[in-house]
Each structure stands twice: as C-alpha cells, then as structure tokens.
Write a protein that holds these residues in place. Structure first.
Motif, PDB file in Angstrom:
ATOM      1  N   TYR A 225      29.921  26.676  45.145  1.00  0.00           N
ATOM      2  CA  TYR A 225      30.445  27.262  46.379  1.00  0.00           C
ATOM      3  C   TYR A 225      31.822  26.686  46.705  1.00  0.00           C
ATOM      4  N   ALA A 226      31.985  25.370  46.512  1.00  0.00           N
ATOM      5  CA  ALA A 226      33.276  24.735  46.776  1.00  0.00           C
ATOM      6  C   ALA A 226      34.353  25.270  45.830  1.00  0.00           C
ATOM      7  N   GLU A 227      33.983  25.510  44.560  1.00  0.00           N
ATOM      8  CA  GLU A 227      34.949  26.043  43.598  1.00  0.00           C
ATOM      9  C   GLU A 227      35.362  27.465  43.985  1.00  0.00           C
ATOM     10  N   GLN A 228      34.393  28.279  44.401  1.00  0.00           N
ATOM     11  CA  GLN A 228      34.728  29.641  44.817  1.00  0.00           C
ATOM     12  C   GLN A 228      35.591  29.632  46.082  1.00  0.00           C
ATOM     13  N   THR A 229      35.325  28.678  46.954  1.00  0.00           N
ATOM     14  CA  THR A 229      36.143  28.558  48.159  1.00  0.00           C
ATOM     15  C   THR A 229      37.570  28.168  47.804  1.00  0.00           C
ATOM     16  N   ALA A 230      37.722  27.268  46.833  1.00  0.00           N
ATOM     17  CA  ALA A 230      39.060  26.875  46.397  1.00  0.00           C
ATOM     18  C   ALA A 230      39.806  28.061  45.797  1.00  0.00           C
ATOM     19  N   GLU A 231      39.081  28.887  45.023  1.00  0.00           N
ATOM     20  CA  GLU A 231      39.707  30.084  44.451  1.00  0.00           C
ATOM     21  C   GLU A 231      40.104  31.054  45.560  1.00  0.00           C
ATOM     22  N   ALA A 232      39.250  31.195  46.569  1.00  0.00           N
ATOM     23  CA  ALA A 232      39.592  32.049  47.701  1.00  0.00           C
ATOM     24  C   ALA A 232      40.818  31.515  48.432  1.00  0.00           C
ATOM     25  N   ASP A 233      40.938  30.205  48.519  1.00  0.00           N
ATOM     26  CA  ASP A 233      42.123  29.607  49.137  1.00  0.00           C
ATOM     27  C   ASP A 233      43.393  29.974  48.368  1.00  0.00           C
ATOM     28  N   ARG A 234      43.301  29.919  47.031  1.00  0.00           N
ATOM     29  CA  ARG A 234      44.473  30.268  46.225  1.00  0.00           C
ATOM     30  C   ARG A 234      44.841  31.741  46.421  1.00  0.00           C
ATOM     31  N   ARG A 235      43.830  32.601  46.420  1.00  0.00           N
ATOM     32  CA  ARG A 235      44.082  34.022  46.648  1.00  0.00           C
ATOM     33  C   ARG A 235      44.648  34.258  48.053  1.00  0.00           C
ATOM     34  N   TYR A 236      44.152  33.509  48.997  1.00  0.00           N
ATOM     35  CA  TYR A 236      44.611  33.643  50.382  1.00  0.00           C
ATOM     36  C   TYR A 236      46.083  33.262  50.491  1.00  0.00           C
ATOM     37  N   GLU A 238      48.302  33.444  48.100  1.00  0.00           N
ATOM     38  CA  GLU A 238      49.074  34.521  47.484  1.00  0.00           C
ATOM     39  C   GLU A 238      49.195  35.715  48.440  1.00  0.00           C
ATOM     40  N   PHE A 239      48.071  36.037  49.077  1.00  0.00           N
ATOM     41  CA  PHE A 239      48.049  37.177  49.999  1.00  0.00           C
ATOM     42  C   PHE A 239      49.023  36.976  51.155  1.00  0.00           C
ATOM     43  N   LEU A 240      49.041  35.761  51.715  1.00  0.00           N
ATOM     44  CA  LEU A 240      49.936  35.473  52.832  1.00  0.00           C
ATOM     45  C   LEU A 240      51.391  35.539  52.399  1.00  0.00           C
ATOM     46  N   GLN A 241      51.656  35.054  51.185  1.00  0.00           N
ATOM     47  CA  GLN A 241      53.040  35.078  50.711  1.00  0.00           C
ATOM     48  C   GLN A 241      53.506  36.512  50.453  1.00  0.00           C
ATOM     49  N   ILE A 242      52.626  37.340  49.868  1.00  0.00           N
ATOM     50  CA  ILE A 242      52.970  38.736  49.658  1.00  0.00           C
ATOM     51  C   ILE A 242      53.210  39.444  50.991  1.00  0.00           C
ATOM     52  N   GLN A 243      52.382  39.129  51.984  1.00  0.00           N
ATOM     53  CA  GLN A 243      52.576  39.716  53.318  1.00  0.00           C
ATOM     54  C   GLN A 243      53.927  39.324  53.893  1.00  0.00           C
ATOM     55  N   VAL A 279      46.858  42.155  45.469  1.00  0.00           N
ATOM     56  CA  VAL A 279      46.523  40.775  45.828  1.00  0.00           C
ATOM     57  C   VAL A 279      45.535  40.746  46.991  1.00  0.00           C
ATOM     58  N   GLY A 280      45.737  41.648  47.943  1.00  0.00           N
ATOM     59  CA  GLY A 280      44.824  41.701  49.081  1.00  0.00           C
ATOM     60  C   GLY A 280      43.407  42.037  48.664  1.00  0.00           C
ATOM     61  N   GLU A 281      43.261  43.004  47.740  1.00  0.00           N
ATOM     62  CA  GLU A 281      41.931  43.362  47.266  1.00  0.00           C
ATOM     63  C   GLU A 281      41.291  42.212  46.493  1.00  0.00           C
ATOM     64  N   ALA A 282      42.103  41.509  45.679  1.00  0.00           N
ATOM     65  CA  ALA A 282      41.571  40.361  44.943  1.00  0.00           C
ATOM     66  C   ALA A 282      41.102  39.273  45.899  1.00  0.00           C
ATOM     67  N   PHE A 283      41.850  39.090  46.968  1.00  0.00           N
ATOM     68  CA  PHE A 283      41.463  38.090  47.970  1.00  0.00           C
ATOM     69  C   PHE A 283      40.139  38.478  48.628  1.00  0.00           C
ATOM     70  N   LYS A 284      40.002  39.751  48.988  1.00  0.00           N
ATOM     71  CA  LYS A 284      38.771  40.200  49.627  1.00  0.00           C
ATOM     72  C   LYS A 284      37.576  40.044  48.696  1.00  0.00           C
ATOM     73  N   THR A 285      37.788  40.345  47.403  1.00  0.00           N
ATOM     74  CA  THR A 285      36.700  40.203  46.432  1.00  0.00           C
ATOM     75  C   THR A 285      36.269  38.745  46.303  1.00  0.00           C
TER      76      THR A 285
END
Length: 306
Positions: A225-236, A238-243, A279-285
């Motif tokens: 769960y912690a690893e998936q959260t870290a991956e979500a953080d990385r995607r997040y 990226e998403f914020l930077q693209i925004q 990137v947004g869709e990847a973040f949501k996934t």
C-alpha cells in the motif's frame, strides 16, 4: 530508516500504543519516562509519606544548628531571642509547606503510574519484542508513516479520514501479535535436552515460524500500500506540473500565433491538452489502485491452509 550505527536494521519504534485508548492516556504514555513504562509499579517508587523527610536536608539542618548555637550564646534577655520566635514560626511553616508539596507530588506520580500499569497491555515497547519481531514492527511503522506523509493522503485523494483510523489499527494489531509471538519465542528452550524432546521442540518452532510468516504477510500488505501511495504521489506531482503548464496555454497560444500559422499554434496547444489528459488519467488510475489496496487491508485476514 537505518539505526544510528549505519547498519541495515530498522529502528524499532520505542512505543506503540493502542488507538482504542483515550487521547489523554495516549499522550500520558508518550510523555512518560522509559523506566516508568517498563516498570509502572507505584509500590516500587517509594512510600507516599516519604515526603515527610523532604525538608530534612543539609541546608535545613545547618540553619537549625546555626539558630540554636546563636540563641544559646546570647543572654537570656537578648533581643535576638525575641526575634527567633517569629523566625521559628516561619521555619515551621516552610517545613510544613515543603512536606505538603512533596506528598502532593508523590500522590500525583503514583496516580499516573497506576494508570500506566492498568494500560500495560495496551502498549508495546521495543524491549517487549524479539529481534525478528522488532524488525517486522519497524517495517510496518515505516509503511504507515510513508502513507500518512504522502501528498495524496494529505490532500485527501486516498480518503484521509479513513486512513487515519485504519492504519493505526493495523499497526497496533501487528504490534500486539508480535508481542505475543515474542513472549512464546523467548520462553522456548534453545536446545532439546534429549532425543524425545527434539521432535516436540522442532514442531513448536515450526508453529512459531508459521505464525511469524503470517504476521509478515500483513506487514507486506502495508508495504505494498505504501509503494502504491508513493507511485500515486509521483503521478500527482506530474499531474500538478502539467496543470501548471497548461494554465499558461492561452499566453502560449498568443505567443505562437505571432510567429507561426494559427493552425500550428492550435496543434501545439492541443498536444499539451492531450498530455495533461493522459497524465491525469494515469493519476486517477493509480489512486484507484491505492484505494483498492486500502480496502484489502481493511478486510479480515483469512488464515492460510496449513
């Protein structure tokens, strides 16, 4: 997190507290001294009325001796004897106040230690755990801390309120089981005293090992769960930077329109928009996968077949 010696061993949490305890009791345990947590026995902390001896210190004895010597050396009608009576009254009041304060402090300490003693099964110390058990608890603690420090948790993309309840519960369940394991493991003989004892001891150790492996599966689920959260953080991130880049799209469109054809400018901006959508869709996934992992943690564990 490594220990201070630089080895690969993780630092075992000094104290793990049951989340079921009232907040005031949890705070009391976290601020208590290590010796008080290890041995919360008020009977071993001295008598409550030991405070009667508090004013019997060297400065008190010296003052009394000086006053007695000075008064006996003066004449029977000397003014100093008249002054000594008020001083004696003040000294008596000071002694009484010192005794009262010390007894009150001891009563408060004994009440606090009694509360700690009554909560002894509701907290786990690092010294309660065998080495292997301590490392598992350290791993679980690191995983929980990683999730709660993550940006997606703090911004409530992973149901922060639920996590704040679920994760401490899971960490406490692991700590409680590891303490029970450690008690049995420490009471297990290091070697058999005879041939007939050997198979019994081996079977006992096999059960212990299976128990530890079952607890480790819970720890591994937290780490996943912690690893998936870290991956979500990385995607997040990226998403914020693209925004942030896309927010300047209108200015970029105007800039490009001045130097190239309008259709090229529109194509460039459209490309940015598509990237932001991807990137947004990847973040949501990724967030959805992390949420599914959290739901799996909350589900009751099914014992594996022997």
């Amino acid at each position: 997190m490594k220990d201070e010696t630089g080895s690969d061993e993780l630092v075992v949490p000094r104290l793990t507290v049951s989340p079921d305890l009232p907040a005031a009791v949890q705070e009391m345990l976290r601020t208590a001294k290590p010796a008080e947590l290890r041995d919360p026995d008020p009977a071993g902390r001295g008598s409550l009325w030991h405070g009667l001896a508090a004013p019997m210190r060297w400065e008190t004895a010296l003052m009394c001796a000086g006053s007695y010597t000075f008064s006996t050396s003066a004449g029977p009608h000397a003014p100093v004897r008249v002054l000594l009576w008020p001083l004696a009254g003040l000294g008596t009041a000071w002694v009484a106040l010192t005794v009262s304060l010390d007894i009150a402090r001891r009563r408060k300490d004994r009440t606090r230690l009694r509360a700690i003693r009554h909560s002894r099964e509701q907290y786990v110390l690092d010294g309660d755990l065998a080495p292997a058990a301590g490392q598992l608890l350290a791993r679980a603690s690191c995983a929980v801390d990683a999730v709660r420090r993550s940006k997606v948790h703090q911004d409530d993309y992973l149901d922060r309120q639920r996590n704040d309840v679920l994760l401490p519960e899971k960490a406490w369940e692991i700590a409680e089981m590891l303490r029970a394991y450690s008690r049995v493991e420490r009471s297990t003989p290091a070697q058999a005293e005879g041939q007939e004892v050997q198979p019994v001891l081996e079977a006992h150790r096999a059960v212990l090992q299976a128990t530890l492996a079952s607890i480790e599966r819970r720890v591994t689920a937290l780490e996943t769960y912690a690893e998936q959260t870290a991956e979500a953080d990385r995607r997040y991130a990226e998403f914020l930077q693209i925004q942030q880049i896309s927010a300047a799209g209108s200015d970029l469109l105007e800039l490009l329109a001045r130097s190239v054809r309008d259709d090229l400018a529109v194509a460039e901006i459209t490309g940015l928009t598509e990237q932001a959508t991807t990137v947004g869709e990847a973040f949501k996934t990724t967030v959805a996968q992390a949420r599914e992992s959290a739901h799996a943690l909350a589900a009751p564990a099914v014992p594996s077949a022997a």
